[in-house]
Design a protein around this motif. Structure first.
Motif, PDB file in Angstrom:
ATOM      1  N   GLY A  70      35.595  31.088  38.148  1.00 54.74           N
ATOM      2  CA  GLY A  70      34.760  31.753  39.136  1.00 54.74           C
ATOM      3  C   GLY A  70      35.568  32.763  39.945  1.00 54.74           C
ATOM      4  N   ALA A  71      34.851  33.685  40.557  1.00 60.35           N
ATOM      5  CA  ALA A  71      35.522  34.741  41.330  1.00 60.35           C
ATOM      6  C   ALA A  71      36.335  34.164  42.484  1.00 60.35           C
ATOM      7  CB  ALA A  71      34.491  35.733  41.843  1.00 60.35           C
ATOM      8  N   LYS A  72      35.863  33.074  43.101  1.00 59.67           N
ATOM      9  CA  LYS A  72      36.577  32.476  44.221  1.00 59.67           C
ATOM     10  C   LYS A  72      37.764  31.633  43.759  1.00 59.67           C
ATOM     11  CE  LYS A  72      32.535  32.305  47.283  1.00 59.67           C
ATOM     12  NZ  LYS A  72      31.641  31.428  48.072  1.00 59.67           N
ATOM     13  N   GLU A  73      37.659  31.066  42.530  1.00 59.04           N
ATOM     14  CA  GLU A  73      38.738  30.211  42.026  1.00 59.04           C
ATOM     15  C   GLU A  73      39.933  31.029  41.552  1.00 59.04           C
ATOM     16  OE1 GLU A  73      37.365  26.368  39.809  1.00 59.04           O
ATOM     17  OE2 GLU A  73      36.012  27.979  39.244  1.00 59.04           O
ATOM     18  N   ASP A  74      39.664  32.025  40.703  1.00 57.05           N
ATOM     19  CA  ASP A  74      40.741  32.809  40.104  1.00 57.05           C
ATOM     20  C   ASP A  74      40.186  34.159  39.676  1.00 57.05           C
ATOM     21  OD1 ASP A  74      42.859  33.868  38.662  1.00 57.05           O
ATOM     22  OD2 ASP A  74      43.433  31.939  37.788  1.00 57.05           O
ATOM     23  N   PRO A  75      40.109  35.105  40.613  1.00 53.71           N
ATOM     24  CA  PRO A  75      39.510  36.409  40.274  1.00 53.71           C
ATOM     25  C   PRO A  75      40.253  37.134  39.148  1.00 53.71           C
ATOM     26  CG  PRO A  75      40.599  36.460  42.418  1.00 53.71           C
ATOM     27  CD  PRO A  75      40.534  35.038  42.013  1.00 53.71           C
ATOM     28  N   LYS A  86      23.583  32.766  35.545  1.00 49.90           N
ATOM     29  CA  LYS A  86      24.339  33.596  36.477  1.00 49.90           C
ATOM     30  C   LYS A  86      24.362  35.047  35.993  1.00 49.90           C
ATOM     31  CE  LYS A  86      27.239  29.745  38.006  1.00 49.90           C
ATOM     32  NZ  LYS A  86      26.586  29.655  39.328  1.00 49.90           N
TER      33      LYS A  86
END
Length: 628
Positions: free
Chosen positions: A508-513, A551
């Motif tokens: 995810g973008a928040k986990e590992d962009p 998504k």
């Protein structure tokens, strides 16, 4: 489209070609055995028999070294059915010369004709396998190759039987009967070949280069361009090595170890050939109509296991002599030997058919005939090495035939382990095949009609279990690059499978962009290369068996590259192993019954320029229905 391999035999796009290649293999073996029959009919001297036994294999195999590179270029440049008609017309001329040789009872003329049959076989070889991807769908390749291998095995056996008995049946007219038979078969093959529909030239602009040495080097390099294809070619060549050793020692094995003679040799050859034919045809069923290279290790292990079992069944010379088939089977261990020979043939068929299908599915069409020609050069080299190894181990080392077969079993295990260590994809597909086939009963609907045979496409599917990617890969004939959540990608054992299958991990973008951006870049690169990419737009496994909202990542992919999108749905997975249904066992659930029934359903492709996450989600929901 054929729904199983046997329906291909009723379709013009395949049946005339199948009959043509089977008649060619049949006639070649009628001719070679008829020459041996003539030598015995004439009561030829031992020197003449030795001369033939020495020269015949060399004369037949030499053209593969000399002319394969030219044959591959011709098969690439010309329309394929035309090449087949040319080679079958050559066969008529060659067998007419052979008929003169039989009538004159002239061994030199017969040997010249034998060399010419090697030339004709060399020219036919590249088109024999390169025509199949032109006339068959990807999901038909395994079944089509299985039929071709079965037809070849049976034709060789029947040809040897007819060629070996023609002088006995015709008596004083034996030479004329032999000559008439080979000419009649050649004419029949040419007439049948005229029914083969046009298949198109794969590289009509290709300039044929006639110097065999540099062109042989060039086409051998073509076989090495892709690692999987290179090692599949090596696997096919090893198949010929094993087959050459077995068939060359089988006459002496039948006499010295089994206690029989020519009749028992033919019985042993028939059992082996029938096993090879059945194994070849089983591949379509075992692979679920995909190019399933996971079968290759199964075939390799089977060859070694049955060879070892054969050695321990008869490690010493026979105590009885002159046994017929009934007497041999009635003797202790007779049925065991027959079963082992059948098992070796069965395993060989399972081993080689997926390799041919892999070569055909992974090689560019404009290079396929030349790759097949390069494979034929390598096959010829391994055949020569096999003959040398057989003679050397027996005459120089003093090995008995059972010892030679045991050594072949060990060598087969070592060579296959080496191939699979170089290309982990073989072992990965084997592990995934075992997992999927042991845990599920898989049924596919709409795959053949809706997944494109070539070119880029995006596969979107609901996400139920950790096995979803493996199940889809087992149902789709083409290789698929799956995008999966990095935590699933990193599951022990499964990580090796996913990495070998070139899956694309994503976060995810928040986990590992950075990982997410790399994933989107890799997806776009794969689509640009014309590959299939599979995604699970829900972004996570279902927690309740339903389908979560898709998504927006799918829209981001299509914005960069608007390729066709194939909606797919998994049915029945919620009641299977590795879904989240049973909280008492964490994320693993023991299924209510062994081998849960699972369906993979596909809908027609959607235009990538108009597809949205919402419309794709609605289609997948409709496909899935109530069969969670």
């Amino acid at each position: 489209m054929a729904h199983n391999q046997f329906e291909l035999l009723r379709q013009r796009r395949f049946a005339p070609f199948f009959l043509t290649q089977a008649l060619g293999a049949f006639n070649d073996n009628v001719y070679r055995q008829a020459i041996i029959g003539l030598l015995f009919w004439l009561e030829a001297s031992d020197d003449q028999k030795t001369l033939y036994a020495t020269l015949a294999p060399a004369l037949f195999i030499l053209p593969y070294f000399l002319f394969s590179s030219i044959a591959g270029q011709i098969a690439e440049k010309l329309e394929k059915s035309r090449v087949i008609r040319i080679t079958t017309a050559m066969e008529i001329a060659i067998m007419s010369l052979a008929a003169v040789g039989f009538a004159l009872q002239s061994l030199p003329v017969l040997l010249v004709a034998l060399f010419c049959t090697g030339v004709q076989s060399t020219l036919f070889g590249p088109v024999k396998y390169s025509i199949l991807p032109s006339v068959l769908k990807p999901e038909e390749l395994t079944g089509g190759n299985g039929l071709v291998e079965m037809g070849t095995s049976v034709s060789i056996l029947l040809g040897m039987l007819l060629g070996g008995s023609i002088f006995h049946l015709a008596g004083e007219y034996g030479p004329y009967a032999a000559g008439g038979a080979v000419v009649a078969l050649a004419i029949t093959g040419n007439l049948v070949s005229r029914l083969i529909p046009p298949a198109g030239a794969s590289a009509p602009e290709l300039r044929v280069r006639w110097n065999p040495l540099p062109e042989s080097i060039a086409i051998l390099r073509l076989t090495r361009k892709q690692l999987a294809v290179r090692n599949a070619v090596l696997g096919v060549s090893w198949f010929w090595f094993v087959g050459t050793v077995l068939t060359s020692v089988l006459p002496a094995y039948a006499e010295t170890v089994l206690g029989g003679g020519a009749t028992l040799y033919l019985f042993a050859l028939a059992v082996f050939s029938i096993g090879t034919g059945i194994g070849s045809m089983l591949c379509e069923k075992l692979s679920a109509r995909t190019v399933e290279i996971g079968l290759v290790p199964i075939g390799a292990l089977g060859i070694t296991a049955f060879l070892v079992h054969l050695y321990f069944g008869r490690p010493d010379a026979a105590t009885a002599q002159g046994l017929d088939v009934a007497g041999f089977l009635a003797a202790p261990g007779g049925w065991r030997v027959a079963l082992d020979l059948f098992g070796i043939g069965l395993s060989a068929g399972i081993f080689v058919v997926p390799l041919f299908a892999l070569i055909q599915s992974r090689t560019p069409k404009a290079e396929m005939s030349r790759v097949i020609a390069g494979m034929n050069i390598q096959n010829a080299l391994l055949i020569v090495l096999a003959a040398g190894a057989t003679l050397g181990t027996q005459r120089l080392l003093g090995w008995s035939i059972p010892q030679l077969l045991l050594a072949l079993a060990v060598a087969n295990a070592l060579v296959t382990l080496w191939i699979f260590s170089i290309v982990p994809e073989f072992a990965m597909r084997f592990v995934s095949w075992v997992l999927v086939r042991s845990l599920y009963r898989l049924r596919a609907k709409g795959i053949e009609a809706n997944v494109p045979d070539e070119g880029p496409a995006l596969i979107v599917c609901n996400h139920v279990s950790y096995m979803d990617a493996l199940i889809l890969a087992g149902a789709i004939p083409r290789p698929v690059r799956f995008v999966m959540y990095y935590r699933i990608f990193n599951i022990p054992v499964m990580r090796w499978i996913f990495r070998t299958a070139k899956a694309i991990p994503i976060a995810g973008a928040k986990e590992d962009p950075a990982l997410m951006q790399r994933a989107f870049d890799e997806i776009d690169a794969a689509l640009a290369e014309g590959e299939l990419v599979g995604i699970f737009p829900e972004g996570a496994l279902t927690k309740d068996g339903g389908i979560a909202a898709f998504k927006s990542g799918v829209e981001k992919i299509l914005e960069r590259r608007p390729v066709p999108v194939v909606p797919m749905a998994l049915r029945g997975m919620w009641a299977s192993m590795w879904s989240r249904r049973d909280g008492r066992l964490g994320r693993m659930r023991v299924p209510r019954r062994f081998r849960a029934r699972v369906e993979v359903v596909a809908a027609p492709p959607v235009d990538g320029t108009t597809a949205t996450a919402d419309t794709l989600e609605a289609q997948v929901r409709a496909l899935r229905g109530d069969a969670a």
